[in-house]
Design a protein around this motif. Structure first.
Motif, mmCIF file in Angstrom:
data_model
loop_
_atom_site.group_PDB
_atom_site.id
_atom_site.type_symbol
_atom_site.label_atom_id
_atom_site.label_comp_id
_atom_site.label_asym_id
_atom_site.label_seq_id
_atom_site.Cartn_x
_atom_site.Cartn_y
_atom_site.Cartn_z
ATOM 1 N N ALA A 1 7.606 -7.002 3.707
ATOM 2 C CA ALA A 1 7.686 -7.976 2.611
ATOM 3 C C ALA A 1 6.591 -7.768 1.567
ATOM 4 O O ALA A 1 5.910 -8.709 1.143
ATOM 5 C CB ALA A 1 7.648 -9.401 3.151
ATOM 6 N N SER A 2 6.430 -6.513 1.139
ATOM 7 C CA SER A 2 5.476 -6.210 0.070
ATOM 8 C C SER A 2 5.934 -6.826 -1.252
ATOM 9 O O SER A 2 7.093 -7.234 -1.409
ATOM 10 C CB SER A 2 5.345 -4.695 -0.102
ATOM 11 N N GLU A 3 5.013 -6.858 -2.209
ATOM 12 C CA GLU A 3 5.387 -7.273 -3.552
ATOM 13 C C GLU A 3 6.463 -6.321 -4.090
ATOM 14 O O GLU A 3 6.530 -5.143 -3.716
ATOM 15 C CB GLU A 3 4.172 -7.255 -4.483
ATOM 16 N N PHE A 4 7.313 -6.841 -4.972
ATOM 17 C CA PHE A 4 8.481 -6.082 -5.430
ATOM 18 C C PHE A 4 8.086 -4.746 -6.049
ATOM 19 O O PHE A 4 8.721 -3.718 -5.802
ATOM 20 C CB PHE A 4 9.270 -6.915 -6.449
ATOM 21 N N GLU A 5 7.011 -4.733 -6.836
ATOM 22 C CA GLU A 5 6.599 -3.491 -7.503
ATOM 23 C C GLU A 5 6.191 -2.426 -6.491
ATOM 24 O O GLU A 5 6.510 -1.244 -6.651
ATOM 25 C CB GLU A 5 5.443 -3.766 -8.469
ATOM 26 N N ASP A 6 5.473 -2.846 -5.449
ATOM 27 C CA ASP A 6 5.034 -1.888 -4.442
ATOM 28 C C ASP A 6 6.223 -1.346 -3.662
ATOM 29 O O ASP A 6 6.312 -0.140 -3.413
ATOM 30 C CB ASP A 6 4.037 -2.552 -3.482
ATOM 31 N N TYR A 7 7.124 -2.235 -3.289
ATOM 32 C CA TYR A 7 8.310 -1.778 -2.548
ATOM 33 C C TYR A 7 9.165 -0.845 -3.407
ATOM 34 O O TYR A 7 9.672 0.173 -2.922
ATOM 35 C CB TYR A 7 9.147 -2.973 -2.093
ATOM 36 N N SER B 1 0.852 -1.202 0.000
ATOM 37 C CA SER B 1 0.000 0.000 0.000
ATOM 38 C C SER B 1 0.879 1.240 0.000
ATOM 39 O O SER B 1 0.700 2.141 0.809
ATOM 40 C CB SER B 1 -0.939 -0.004 1.210
ATOM 41 N N SER B 2 1.836 1.279 -0.925
ATOM 42 C CA SER B 2 2.836 2.347 -0.931
ATOM 43 C C SER B 2 2.219 3.722 -1.128
ATOM 44 O O SER B 2 2.758 4.724 -0.634
ATOM 45 C CB SER B 2 3.885 2.088 -2.016
ATOM 46 N N HIS B 3 1.077 3.806 -1.830
ATOM 47 C CA HIS B 3 0.449 5.118 -2.032
ATOM 48 C C HIS B 3 0.017 5.716 -0.696
ATOM 49 O O HIS B 3 0.134 6.926 -0.476
ATOM 50 C CB HIS B 3 -0.737 5.006 -2.985
ATOM 51 N N HIS B 4 -0.475 4.875 0.211
ATOM 52 C CA HIS B 4 -0.819 5.357 1.552
ATOM 53 C C HIS B 4 0.434 5.758 2.330
ATOM 54 O O HIS B 4 0.456 6.801 2.997
ATOM 55 C CB HIS B 4 -1.559 4.273 2.333
ATOM 56 N N THR B 5 1.452 4.925 2.253
ATOM 57 C CA THR B 5 2.668 5.177 3.024
ATOM 58 C C THR B 5 3.336 6.475 2.590
ATOM 59 O O THR B 5 3.782 7.273 3.422
ATOM 60 C CB THR B 5 3.650 4.002 2.870
ATOM 61 N N ILE B 6 3.407 6.691 1.303
ATOM 62 C CA ILE B 6 3.996 7.936 0.789
ATOM 63 C C ILE B 6 3.205 9.132 1.287
ATOM 64 O O ILE B 6 3.776 10.149 1.713
ATOM 65 C CB ILE B 6 4.029 7.909 -0.752
ATOM 66 N N ALA B 7 1.878 9.014 1.293
ATOM 67 C CA ALA B 7 1.035 10.130 1.730
ATOM 68 C C ALA B 7 1.233 10.443 3.211
ATOM 69 O O ALA B 7 1.303 11.621 3.595
ATOM 70 C CB ALA B 7 -0.433 9.817 1.449
ATOM 71 N N VAL B 8 1.330 9.415 4.067
ATOM 72 C CA VAL B 8 1.491 9.705 5.495
ATOM 73 C C VAL B 8 2.867 10.291 5.774
ATOM 74 O O VAL B 8 3.016 11.194 6.606
ATOM 75 C CB VAL B 8 1.222 8.458 6.367
#
Length: 309
Positions: free
Chosen positions: A48-54, A19-26
């Motif tokens: 351990a997110s999927e490679f694309e998300d990380y 959920s990188s979009h959330h993490t970037i926003a916070v």
């Protein structure tokens, strides 16, 4: 002033899981709202997110000031992920914040200022609101035999410490029993003294457990309405039967840890009866009833469905 391990006031810790979009926003909201006179660091634990998300997360925030990323090779859940972040934390305060939250003001500085002046408080939370402006479970009550059988109102009336209902909109700093795991501002010294989060919990009930231990240790927990956080909710997970089962696994662990044999029997009996009534009214009601009636076996936890990357 350059941040060094000895002068950091607050360590913000958040977990990313697909959920990188959330993490970037916070992370952006922390940086935007935290005043420069507060020395802080931000630790992002990727569970351990999927490679694309990380990769998206890393490429976006790795150049941000005061931000570091820890890449976990296995999803350790909420408690384990946050404790991994604590291993690299240097702040006098630890601020555990869900990645699907957004700061609406200088939350960290507000909480630091209040706890600086109140040594009896070990942990605090903010006013957490949802899209409609409603309080989003900023505080609640610890489970009890009376609560399980007769509800929150009777529990409060008979309790020796009648903490406020989560339906009450508190407008002043107030002692509360349990706060939401989505926003927990800890005095690092007190957090470390009680051993931090118990990693036996994979998801859910970590906040009930650690808040119970705070009170048992003679310290207090406060709700501070001046600090404001917006919580989207469900940023890293979609509610399904597997997550519902995970809740009952954690709840059973919590009850087993904090109650006597007789109290455990009463609470679990009430829980089974409640699930039986839901067989005909709730989706997956029969499956959940059978699962709870069987003791919510821990071997079915999502913890054991994770693989090392």
């Amino acid at each position: 002033m350059e941040n060094t391990p000895s002068n950091i006031d607050i360590t913000f810790i958040t977990i990313n899981y697909n959920s990188s979009h959330h993490t970037i926003a916070v992370v952006e909201s922390i940086i935007a709202h935290t005043l420069n006179d507060c020395n802080y660091e931000i630790i992002v634990v990727d569970n351990a997110s999927e490679f694309e998300d990380y990769t998206h997360l890393h490429d976006t925030i790795s150049s941000f000031p005061r931000v570091s990323i820890i890449r976990n090779r296995i999803n350790n859940g909420f408690a384990g992920g946050n404790m991994l972040g604590v291993n690299s934390a240097h702040g006098k305060y630890y601020f555990f914040i869900n990645n699907d939250c957004l700061f609406l003001n200088d939350v960290g500085s507000i909480m630091k200022r209040y706890l600086d002046g109140h040594s009896n408080i070990a942990v605090a939370t903010a006013k957490i609101t949802d899209k409609k402006g409603h309080f989003s479970s900023s505080y609640k009550q610890f489970p009890s035999v009376i609560k399980q059988w007769f509800g929150n109102s009777v529990h409060r009336q008979l309790s020796s410490k009648p903490f406020p209902s989560n339906k009450v909109r508190l407008e002043a700093p107030t002692a509360v029993e349990i706060i939401s795991g989505s926003c927990m501002f800890f005095r690092a010294e007190e957090f470390n003294a009680i051993g931090g989060f118990d990693t036996v919990f994979f998801l859910y009930c970590e906040e009930e457990d650690i808040c119970k231990r705070v009170w048992n240790n003679g310290k207090e927990i406060y709700f501070l309405p001046e600090a404001e956080v917006f919580h989207v909710g469900g940023g890293s997970s979609i509610r399904n039967i597997a997550l519902e089962k995970e809740f009952y696994i954690s709840y059973t662990l919590l009850i087993d840890k904090h109650f006597s044999c007789f109290e455990r029997l009463l609470i679990k009996t009430a829980l089974v009866l409640k699930q039986f009534r839901r067989i005909f009214t709730k989706k997956n009601g029969l499956s959940l009833f059978l699962f709870v009636a069987s003791g919510a076996p821990i071997h079915e936890s999502l913890r054991y469905q994770q693989s090392v990357r």
